[in-house]
Motif scaffolding. Sequence first.
Motif, PDB file in Angstrom:
ATOM      1  N   ILE A  91       0.846  -1.187   0.000  1.00  0.00           N
ATOM      2  CA  ILE A  91       0.000   0.000   0.000  1.00  0.00           C
ATOM      3  C   ILE A  91       0.886   1.243   0.000  1.00  0.00           C
ATOM      4  CG2 ILE A  91      -1.779   1.288   1.257  1.00  0.00           C
ATOM      5  CD1 ILE A  91      -2.585  -1.438   2.526  1.00  0.00           C
ATOM      6  N   ARG A  92       0.626   2.138  -0.941  1.00  0.00           N
ATOM      7  CA  ARG A  92       1.382   3.388  -1.012  1.00  0.00           C
ATOM      8  C   ARG A  92       0.929   4.300   0.128  1.00  0.00           C
ATOM      9  NH1 ARG A  92       1.802   7.812  -5.658  1.00  0.00           N
ATOM     10  NH2 ARG A  92       4.072   7.976  -5.804  1.00  0.00           N
ATOM     11  N   VAL A  93       1.872   4.910   0.834  1.00  0.00           N
ATOM     12  CA  VAL A  93       1.524   5.673   2.034  1.00  0.00           C
ATOM     13  C   VAL A  93       1.761   7.163   1.832  1.00  0.00           C
ATOM     14  CG1 VAL A  93       1.916   5.984   4.498  1.00  0.00           C
ATOM     15  CG2 VAL A  93       2.088   3.699   3.486  1.00  0.00           C
ATOM     16  N   SER A  94       0.696   7.917   2.139  1.00  0.00           N
ATOM     17  CA  SER A  94       0.737   9.369   2.080  1.00  0.00           C
ATOM     18  C   SER A  94       0.470   9.924   3.471  1.00  0.00           C
ATOM     19  CB  SER A  94      -0.333   9.865   1.093  1.00  0.00           C
ATOM     20  OG  SER A  94      -0.442  11.271   1.121  1.00  0.00           O
ATOM     21  N   LEU A  95       1.045  11.081   3.761  1.00  0.00           N
ATOM     22  CA  LEU A  95       0.785  11.774   5.020  1.00  0.00           C
ATOM     23  C   LEU A  95       0.200  13.146   4.715  1.00  0.00           C
ATOM     24  CD1 LEU A  95       4.093  11.009   6.984  1.00  0.00           C
ATOM     25  CD2 LEU A  95       1.977   9.673   6.937  1.00  0.00           C
ATOM     26  N   PHE A  96      -0.928  13.465   5.333  1.00  0.00           N
ATOM     27  CA  PHE A  96      -1.611  14.747   5.130  1.00  0.00           C
ATOM     28  C   PHE A  96      -1.034  15.733   6.140  1.00  0.00           C
ATOM     29  CE2 PHE A  96      -5.325  17.589   5.793  1.00  0.00           C
ATOM     30  CZ  PHE A  96      -5.522  17.995   4.482  1.00  0.00           C
ATOM     31  N   ILE A  97      -0.209  16.662   5.666  1.00  0.00           N
ATOM     32  CA  ILE A  97       0.533  17.533   6.578  1.00  0.00           C
ATOM     33  C   ILE A  97       0.478  18.994   6.126  1.00  0.00           C
ATOM     34  CG2 ILE A  97       2.135  15.680   7.234  1.00  0.00           C
ATOM     35  CD1 ILE A  97       4.242  17.030   5.406  1.00  0.00           C
ATOM     36  N   GLU A  98       0.908  19.858   7.017  1.00  0.00           N
ATOM     37  CA  GLU A  98       1.125  21.258   6.675  1.00  0.00           C
ATOM     38  C   GLU A  98       2.474  21.377   5.956  1.00  0.00           C
ATOM     39  OE1 GLU A  98      -1.033  23.685   7.166  1.00  0.00           O
ATOM     40  OE2 GLU A  98      -2.463  22.475   8.322  1.00  0.00           O
ATOM     41  N   ALA A  99       2.607  22.442   5.194  1.00  0.00           N
ATOM     42  CA  ALA A  99       3.866  22.675   4.476  1.00  0.00           C
ATOM     43  C   ALA A  99       4.888  23.294   5.431  1.00  0.00           C
ATOM     44  CB  ALA A  99       3.625  23.580   3.281  1.00  0.00           C
ATOM     45  N   ASP A 100       5.261  22.517   6.412  1.00  0.00           N
ATOM     46  CA  ASP A 100       6.175  22.942   7.466  1.00  0.00           C
ATOM     47  C   ASP A 100       7.452  22.115   7.346  1.00  0.00           C
ATOM     48  OD1 ASP A 100       7.500  22.633  10.104  1.00  0.00           O
ATOM     49  OD2 ASP A 100       5.856  23.863  10.855  1.00  0.00           O
ATOM     50  N   PRO A 101       8.626  22.759   7.324  1.00  0.00           N
ATOM     51  CA  PRO A 101       9.876  22.000   7.165  1.00  0.00           C
ATOM     52  C   PRO A 101      10.029  20.857   8.158  1.00  0.00           C
ATOM     53  CG  PRO A 101      10.296  24.346   6.938  1.00  0.00           C
ATOM     54  CD  PRO A 101       8.861  24.213   7.383  1.00  0.00           C
ATOM     55  N   ARG A 102       9.596  21.062   9.411  1.00  0.00           N
ATOM     56  CA  ARG A 102       9.715  19.999  10.415  1.00  0.00           C
ATOM     57  C   ARG A 102       8.855  18.805  10.052  1.00  0.00           C
ATOM     58  NH1 ARG A 102       7.387  20.991  14.836  1.00  0.00           N
ATOM     59  NH2 ARG A 102       8.550  19.498  16.117  1.00  0.00           N
ATOM     60  N   GLN A 103       7.632  19.059   9.578  1.00  0.00           N
ATOM     61  CA  GLN A 103       6.732  17.966   9.218  1.00  0.00           C
ATOM     62  C   GLN A 103       7.227  17.234   7.975  1.00  0.00           C
ATOM     63  OE1 GLN A 103       4.578  17.123  11.359  1.00  0.00           O
ATOM     64  NE2 GLN A 103       4.603  18.985  12.598  1.00  0.00           N
ATOM     65  N   ILE A 104       7.766  17.973   7.027  1.00  0.00           N
ATOM     66  CA  ILE A 104       8.294  17.350   5.805  1.00  0.00           C
ATOM     67  C   ILE A 104       9.477  16.449   6.142  1.00  0.00           C
ATOM     68  CG2 ILE A 104       9.362  17.795   3.561  1.00  0.00           C
ATOM     69  CD1 ILE A 104       7.779  20.505   3.599  1.00  0.00           C
ATOM     70  N   ALA A 105      10.375  16.950   6.980  1.00  0.00           N
ATOM     71  CA  ALA A 105      11.531  16.149   7.387  1.00  0.00           C
ATOM     72  C   ALA A 105      11.089  14.899   8.139  1.00  0.00           C
ATOM     73  CB  ALA A 105      12.473  16.986   8.258  1.00  0.00           C
ATOM     74  N   ALA A 106      10.081  15.037   8.993  1.00  0.00           N
ATOM     75  CA  ALA A 106       9.578  13.882   9.744  1.00  0.00           C
ATOM     76  C   ALA A 106       8.919  12.878   8.818  1.00  0.00           C
ATOM     77  CB  ALA A 106       8.593  14.351  10.813  1.00  0.00           C
ATOM     78  N   ALA A 107       8.223  13.379   7.789  1.00  0.00           N
ATOM     79  CA  ALA A 107       7.603  12.476   6.813  1.00  0.00           C
ATOM     80  C   ALA A 107       8.657  11.644   6.107  1.00  0.00           C
ATOM     81  CB  ALA A 107       6.791  13.284   5.802  1.00  0.00           C
ATOM     82  N   ALA A 108       9.771  12.266   5.782  1.00  0.00           N
ATOM     83  CA  ALA A 108      10.877  11.532   5.158  1.00  0.00           C
ATOM     84  C   ALA A 108      11.455  10.508   6.132  1.00  0.00           C
ATOM     85  CB  ALA A 108      11.960  12.509   4.697  1.00  0.00           C
ATOM     86  N   THR A 109      11.562  10.886   7.388  1.00  0.00           N
ATOM     87  CA  THR A 109      12.130   9.995   8.401  1.00  0.00           C
ATOM     88  C   THR A 109      11.296   8.727   8.575  1.00  0.00           C
ATOM     89  OG1 THR A 109      13.138  11.826   9.623  1.00  0.00           O
ATOM     90  CG2 THR A 109      12.723   9.799  10.850  1.00  0.00           C
ATOM     91  N   VAL A 110       9.964   8.862   8.554  1.00  0.00           N
ATOM     92  CA  VAL A 110       9.104   7.692   8.775  1.00  0.00           C
ATOM     93  C   VAL A 110       8.891   6.883   7.496  1.00  0.00           C
ATOM     94  CG1 VAL A 110       7.929   8.788  10.711  1.00  0.00           C
ATOM     95  CG2 VAL A 110       6.915   8.928   8.414  1.00  0.00           C
ATOM     96  N   GLY A 111       9.412   7.373   6.369  1.00  0.00           N
ATOM     97  CA  GLY A 111       9.379   6.585   5.140  1.00  0.00           C
ATOM     98  C   GLY A 111       8.161   6.777   4.261  1.00  0.00           C
ATOM     99  N   ALA A 112       7.476   7.910   4.364  1.00  0.00           N
ATOM    100  CA  ALA A 112       6.298   8.155   3.529  1.00  0.00           C
ATOM    101  C   ALA A 112       6.676   8.218   2.051  1.00  0.00           C
ATOM    102  CB  ALA A 112       5.614   9.446   3.946  1.00  0.00           C
ATOM    103  N   ASP A 113       5.820   7.646   1.206  1.00  0.00           N
ATOM    104  CA  ASP A 113       6.021   7.748  -0.239  1.00  0.00           C
ATOM    105  C   ASP A 113       5.577   9.107  -0.760  1.00  0.00           C
ATOM    106  OD1 ASP A 113       6.686   4.854  -0.768  1.00  0.00           O
ATOM    107  OD2 ASP A 113       4.671   4.586   0.048  1.00  0.00           O
TER     108      ASP A 113
END
Length: 246
Positions: free
Chosen positions: A132-154
């Motif tokens: 299953i392809r995983v997306s994260l619904f987030i704000e355009a915040d550098p901290r959230q983007i970096a965390a999304a990369a850390t947890v492996g979001a596609d």
Amino acid sequence: MRDRVRLGVNIDHVATVRNARGGVHPDPVRAAREALAAGADGITAHLREDRRHITDTDIEALVALCAGSQRPLNLEMAVTDEMLAIALRHRPHAACLVPERREEVTTEGGLAVAGNEARIAPVVSTLKAAGIRVSLFIEADPRQIAAAATVGADVIEFHTGRYCHLQGQDQMNEFSRIRSGAESADQQGIEVHAGHGLDFATAARMLAIPHIRELNIGHFLIGEAVFVGLDAAVRRMRTVMDEACR
């Protein structure tokens, strides 16, 4: 000319109308079928904990419809054991992890990934292991983007509700924040989507950001369908998006 941007149509609010009186009409699965026929590239549906609109039966039927039409189903879901089990049972093309509070009218803001990596990363990993392809619904915040990369979001999907409700310079500032976030995510190898509150005008403006690959739009299209029909509403959005990409 940029590549064609995909349109995902969220059919939650067809179910909202149905559930207002009970019964089976209007049928969100029929709406999904019509949206796909009108040019939607995929269907999005949010199965909430309280089942206020989409139901488990709807998800089962939507999975079958999308599989049969070879179009993707994007299941929006909270980060809970119950929703993880449902996603693993149905295996939609994609799962978008979203914040969820019972008292909210609609999704308010993005998922707080930063600071919650230990809770979110295992869910991401389990979904991805199931194909299953995983997306994260987030704000355009550098901290959230970096965390999304850390947890492996596609994929990350930027919450555009704030942008759509602002005006003037405040709106321009929010647009710049989304543009910068999209550039950063792209550089980190994460695909960028956007959604929430978009209409014909704001969707076209959002596509001035070249890194955005998909828009997910629901409430506006279902509301517009009251006046012109769902087929016409989706076709016009598809035209607006295609013209914005030229």
